[in-house]
Design an enzyme around this catalytic site. Structure first.
Site, PDB file in Angstrom:
ATOM      1  N   CYS A  69     103.985 -67.886 -17.020  1.00 40.53           N
ATOM      2  CA  CYS A  69     102.913 -66.936 -17.321  1.00 40.53           C
ATOM      3  C   CYS A  69     101.651 -67.379 -16.589  1.00 40.53           C
ATOM      4  CB  CYS A  69     102.665 -66.916 -18.819  1.00 40.53           C
ATOM      5  SG  CYS A  69     101.328 -65.829 -19.340  1.00 40.53           S
ATOM      6  N   LEU A  70     100.916 -66.434 -16.004  1.00 46.21           N
ATOM      7  CA  LEU A  70      99.689 -66.783 -15.277  1.00 46.21           C
ATOM      8  C   LEU A  70      98.649 -67.408 -16.209  1.00 46.21           C
ATOM      9  CD1 LEU A  70      99.251 -63.708 -12.888  1.00 46.21           C
ATOM     10  CD2 LEU A  70     100.133 -65.972 -12.327  1.00 46.21           C
ATOM     11  N   HIS A  77     107.781 -59.188 -21.318  1.00 45.07           N
ATOM     12  CA  HIS A  77     106.762 -60.247 -21.326  1.00 45.07           C
ATOM     13  C   HIS A  77     105.351 -59.646 -21.394  1.00 45.07           C
ATOM     14  CE1 HIS A  77     105.167 -64.255 -19.663  1.00 45.07           C
ATOM     15  NE2 HIS A  77     104.134 -63.437 -19.543  1.00 45.07           N
ATOM     16  N   GLU A  78     105.111 -58.636 -20.557  1.00 45.07           N
ATOM     17  CA  GLU A  78     103.759 -58.055 -20.493  1.00 45.07           C
ATOM     18  C   GLU A  78     103.454 -57.229 -21.742  1.00 45.07           C
ATOM     19  OE1 GLU A  78     101.898 -59.313 -18.368  1.00 45.07           O
ATOM     20  OE2 GLU A  78     103.455 -60.127 -17.075  1.00 45.07           O
ATOM     21  N   GLN A 122      94.808 -60.552 -20.335  1.00 46.67           N
ATOM     22  CA  GLN A 122      94.726 -61.762 -19.512  1.00 46.67           C
ATOM     23  C   GLN A 122      93.471 -61.805 -18.643  1.00 46.67           C
ATOM     24  OE1 GLN A 122      99.055 -61.332 -18.127  1.00 46.67           O
ATOM     25  NE2 GLN A 122      98.764 -63.547 -18.168  1.00 46.67           N
ATOM     26  N   HIS A 132     102.337 -59.397 -24.499  1.00 43.92           N
ATOM     27  CA  HIS A 132     100.928 -59.792 -24.390  1.00 43.92           C
ATOM     28  C   HIS A 132     100.025 -58.825 -25.160  1.00 43.92           C
ATOM     29  CE1 HIS A 132     100.454 -63.245 -21.781  1.00 43.92           C
ATOM     30  NE2 HIS A 132     101.201 -62.729 -20.824  1.00 43.92           N
ATOM     31  N   GLY A 187     103.459 -59.729 -12.867  1.00 47.93           N
ATOM     32  CA  GLY A 187     102.962 -58.857 -13.917  1.00 47.93           C
ATOM     33  C   GLY A 187     101.675 -59.410 -14.488  1.00 47.93           C
TER      34      GLY A 187
HETATM   35 ZN    ZN Z   1     102.124 -63.720 -19.289  1.00 50.56          ZN
END
Ligand code: ZN
Length: 157
Positions: free
Chosen positions: A88-89, A130-131, A51, A134, A46
């Site tokens: 998380c990226l 999670h997304e 991000q 963000h 995701g």
């Molecule tokens: Zn994340």
């Protein structure tokens, strides 16, 4: 195809609130295409627009059953609870234990602005939550349960 740079935890933009998408135009479609490429390149499940430095309510998700492009997503129903390890990226090399709903139902617009509903259980529900977090400047680390390791989870604690 264009890979965008994924911002990491030191960047204060990750704490900002993303704005609603109003225009479903070429600019949005390019962003979606780039987010997809960036997510797959990073082998993530995701990615939120913030991000890649864009404060718009746009996320892409693919937990292995196909790409979802979700614009202005909102959770409309959730149930159950599942404890698992999350990463998380934007926080490379880190992970933590987070409780998330086991099931969520969301509504979101597609790239043409049409509202649809989507459901997810397990990893997909976790990914939606999670997304969407963000988009409100929330990182999973805000929700990490301390003193629970990946080992404990494996052992069912
Ligand atoms: Zn994340």
């Amino acid at each position: 195809m264009a890979i965008r740079k994924v911002v990491t935890s030191e960047d204060p933009i990750l704490r900002k609130h993303s704005r609603k998408v109003e225009n479903f135009n070429e600019r949005l479609w390019t962003l979606l295409d780039d987010m997809k490429d960036t997510m797959y390149k990073a082998e993530g499940v995701g990615l939120a627009a913030v991000q890649v430095g864009i404060l718009r309510r746009v996320i892409v998700v693919d937990v292995g059953d196909g790409l979802l492009e979700l614009i202005n997503p909102e959770i409309i129903e959730s149930s159950g609870s599942l404890r698992d390890v999350e990463g998380c990226l934007s926080l490379p090399g880190e992970s933590g234990t987070v409780d998330r709903p086991e099931f969520v139902k969301i509504k979101a617009q597609n790239r043409d602005g049409v509202w649809r509903r989507y459901e997810g259980t397990g990893l997909k529900a976790r990914c939606f939550c999670h997304e969407i977090d963000h988009l409100d400047g929330i990182l999973y680390t805000d929700k990490v349960i301390k003193d629970v390791s990946a080992e404990d989870i494996k052992n069912g604690k």
